[in-house]
Design a protein around this motif. Structure first.
Motif, mmCIF file in Angstrom:
data_model
loop_
_atom_site.group_PDB
_atom_site.id
_atom_site.type_symbol
_atom_site.label_atom_id
_atom_site.label_comp_id
_atom_site.label_asym_id
_atom_site.label_seq_id
_atom_site.Cartn_x
_atom_site.Cartn_y
_atom_site.Cartn_z
ATOM 1 N N GLY A 1 -4.159 -16.127 -21.538
ATOM 2 C CA GLY A 1 -3.306 -16.158 -20.367
ATOM 3 C C GLY A 1 -2.036 -16.935 -20.611
ATOM 4 N N GLU A 2 -1.414 -17.380 -19.531
ATOM 5 C CA GLU A 2 -0.183 -18.151 -19.593
ATOM 6 C C GLU A 2 -0.254 -19.321 -18.632
ATOM 7 N N GLN A 3 0.508 -20.359 -18.951
ATOM 8 C CA GLN A 3 0.585 -21.551 -18.127
ATOM 9 C C GLN A 3 1.788 -21.446 -17.196
ATOM 10 N N PHE A 4 1.615 -21.886 -15.950
ATOM 11 C CA PHE A 4 2.656 -21.801 -14.931
ATOM 12 C C PHE A 4 2.827 -23.145 -14.233
ATOM 13 N N ASP A 5 4.024 -23.382 -13.696
ATOM 14 C CA ASP A 5 4.301 -24.597 -12.933
ATOM 15 C C ASP A 5 3.979 -24.444 -11.450
ATOM 16 N N GLN A 6 3.772 -23.209 -10.997
ATOM 17 C CA GLN A 6 3.417 -22.961 -9.605
ATOM 18 C C GLN A 6 2.345 -21.878 -9.545
ATOM 19 N N LYS A 7 1.746 -21.713 -8.372
ATOM 20 C CA LYS A 7 0.651 -20.752 -8.220
ATOM 21 C C LYS A 7 1.108 -19.371 -8.704
ATOM 22 N N PRO A 8 0.385 -18.798 -9.652
ATOM 23 C CA PRO A 8 0.783 -17.520 -10.244
ATOM 24 C C PRO A 8 0.379 -16.319 -9.389
ATOM 25 N N ASP A 9 1.020 -15.195 -9.647
ATOM 26 C CA ASP A 9 0.656 -13.955 -8.951
ATOM 27 C C ASP A 9 0.048 -12.937 -9.913
ATOM 28 N N CYS A 10 -0.475 -13.427 -11.040
ATOM 29 C CA CYS A 10 -1.098 -12.528 -12.015
ATOM 30 C C CYS A 10 -2.454 -13.098 -12.446
ATOM 31 N N PRO A 11 -3.435 -13.057 -11.554
ATOM 32 C CA PRO A 11 -4.743 -13.638 -11.864
ATOM 33 C C PRO A 11 -5.526 -12.804 -12.874
ATOM 34 N N PHE A 12 -6.541 -13.447 -13.465
ATOM 35 C CA PHE A 12 -7.525 -12.720 -14.257
ATOM 36 C C PHE A 12 -8.400 -11.936 -13.287
ATOM 37 N N GLN A 13 -9.126 -10.944 -13.805
ATOM 38 C CA GLN A 13 -9.937 -10.075 -12.953
ATOM 39 C C GLN A 13 -11.324 -9.860 -13.546
ATOM 40 N N ILE A 14 -12.322 -9.859 -12.686
ATOM 41 C CA ILE A 14 -13.686 -9.459 -13.057
ATOM 42 C C ILE A 14 -14.070 -8.310 -12.137
ATOM 43 N N THR A 15 -14.466 -7.190 -12.709
ATOM 44 C CA THR A 15 -14.937 -6.052 -11.922
ATOM 45 C C THR A 15 -16.410 -6.268 -11.601
ATOM 46 N N VAL A 16 -16.747 -6.214 -10.320
ATOM 47 C CA VAL A 16 -18.121 -6.406 -9.852
ATOM 48 C C VAL A 16 -18.615 -5.047 -9.359
ATOM 49 N N TYR A 17 -19.718 -4.558 -9.963
ATOM 50 C CA TYR A 17 -20.210 -3.224 -9.620
ATOM 51 C C TYR A 17 -21.685 -3.243 -9.238
ATOM 52 N N SER A 18 -22.132 -2.174 -8.605
ATOM 53 C CA SER A 18 -23.523 -2.043 -8.153
ATOM 54 C C SER A 18 -24.441 -1.749 -9.328
ATOM 55 N N LYS A 19 -25.637 -2.340 -9.306
ATOM 56 C CA LYS A 19 -26.606 -2.088 -10.384
ATOM 57 C C LYS A 19 -27.060 -0.627 -10.382
ATOM 58 N N ASP A 20 -26.860 0.071 -9.281
ATOM 59 C CA ASP A 20 -27.251 1.477 -9.187
ATOM 60 C C ASP A 20 -26.194 2.428 -9.725
ATOM 61 N N TYR A 21 -25.053 1.901 -10.127
ATOM 62 C CA TYR A 21 -23.969 2.754 -10.611
ATOM 63 C C TYR A 21 -24.336 3.390 -11.952
ATOM 64 N N THR A 22 -24.083 4.671 -12.080
ATOM 65 C CA THR A 22 -24.280 5.365 -13.360
ATOM 66 C C THR A 22 -22.997 6.116 -13.698
ATOM 67 N N VAL A 23 -22.703 6.179 -14.961
ATOM 68 C CA VAL A 23 -21.518 6.888 -15.434
ATOM 69 C C VAL A 23 -21.806 8.385 -15.348
ATOM 70 N N PRO A 24 -20.898 9.178 -14.783
ATOM 71 C CA PRO A 24 -21.110 10.624 -14.709
ATOM 72 C C PRO A 24 -21.258 11.219 -16.112
ATOM 73 N N GLU A 25 -22.152 12.207 -16.256
ATOM 74 C CA GLU A 25 -22.394 12.807 -17.576
ATOM 75 C C GLU A 25 -21.140 13.416 -18.164
ATOM 76 N N TRP A 26 -20.286 13.993 -17.340
ATOM 77 C CA TRP A 26 -19.082 14.626 -17.849
ATOM 78 C C TRP A 26 -18.152 13.643 -18.529
ATOM 79 N N PHE A 27 -18.312 12.345 -18.201
ATOM 80 C CA PHE A 27 -17.442 11.318 -18.774
ATOM 81 C C PHE A 27 -17.892 10.893 -20.163
ATOM 82 N N CYS A 28 -19.165 11.081 -20.467
ATOM 83 C CA CYS A 28 -19.715 10.607 -21.749
ATOM 84 C C CYS A 28 -19.403 11.521 -22.906
#
Length: 133
Positions: A106-133
């Motif tokens: 990341g980068e260091q800033f002197d004031q509150k940044p507008d570019c946070p890190f991100q974590i995608t939170v998904y359902s345990k029931d989610y499955t990737v569609p077969e057409w995507f594999c």
């Protein structure tokens, strides 16, 4: 003061990558120079809910003092955004995603940044569609 977090390395974010709802994620931050910080926090935003966790000093590694917090991800799916705040004796610094918003170092800033890190939170029931594999 030098601050470091790399969202692509398991050392700094474990587990790395997208996580199932309710997963505990450990975030680490390296801080060096500028003396002992008076405050080290990770700020978060999830579906317009904002808050913070205080980070605890865990050990020294090379030039860095390592701070850590373990956060439980929400039970809802969505994007969990975070950035860090480090308050020294005379200044407060923020650490967030790089300007390209690509993750990794990341980068260091002197004031509150507008570019946070991100974590995608998904359902345990989610499955990737077969057409995507």
């Amino acid at each position: 003061m030098k601050i470091e977090h790399n969202s692509r390395l398991d050392f700094y974010r474990s587990p790395y990558g997208a996580v199932v709802c309710g997963t505990k994620v450990t975030l680490r931050l390296g801080v060096s120079g500028g003396g002992i910080p008076g405050l080290v926090r990770v700020h978060y935003n999830f579906n317009d809910l904002e808050g913070f966790y205080n980070m605890s000093y865990v050990y020294e590694l090379g030039e860095f003092c390592i701070y850590e917090a373990t956060l439980q991800m929400p039970e809802d799916v969505g994007l969990f955004f975070y950035h860090f705040e480090v308050a020294g004796e005379h200044s407060t610094f923020f650490y967030a995603n790089n300007h390209e918003r690509l993750g990794g170092l990341g980068e260091q800033f002197d004031q509150k940044p507008d570019c946070p890190f991100q974590i995608t939170v998904y359902s345990k029931d989610y499955t990737v569609p077969e057409w995507f594999c």
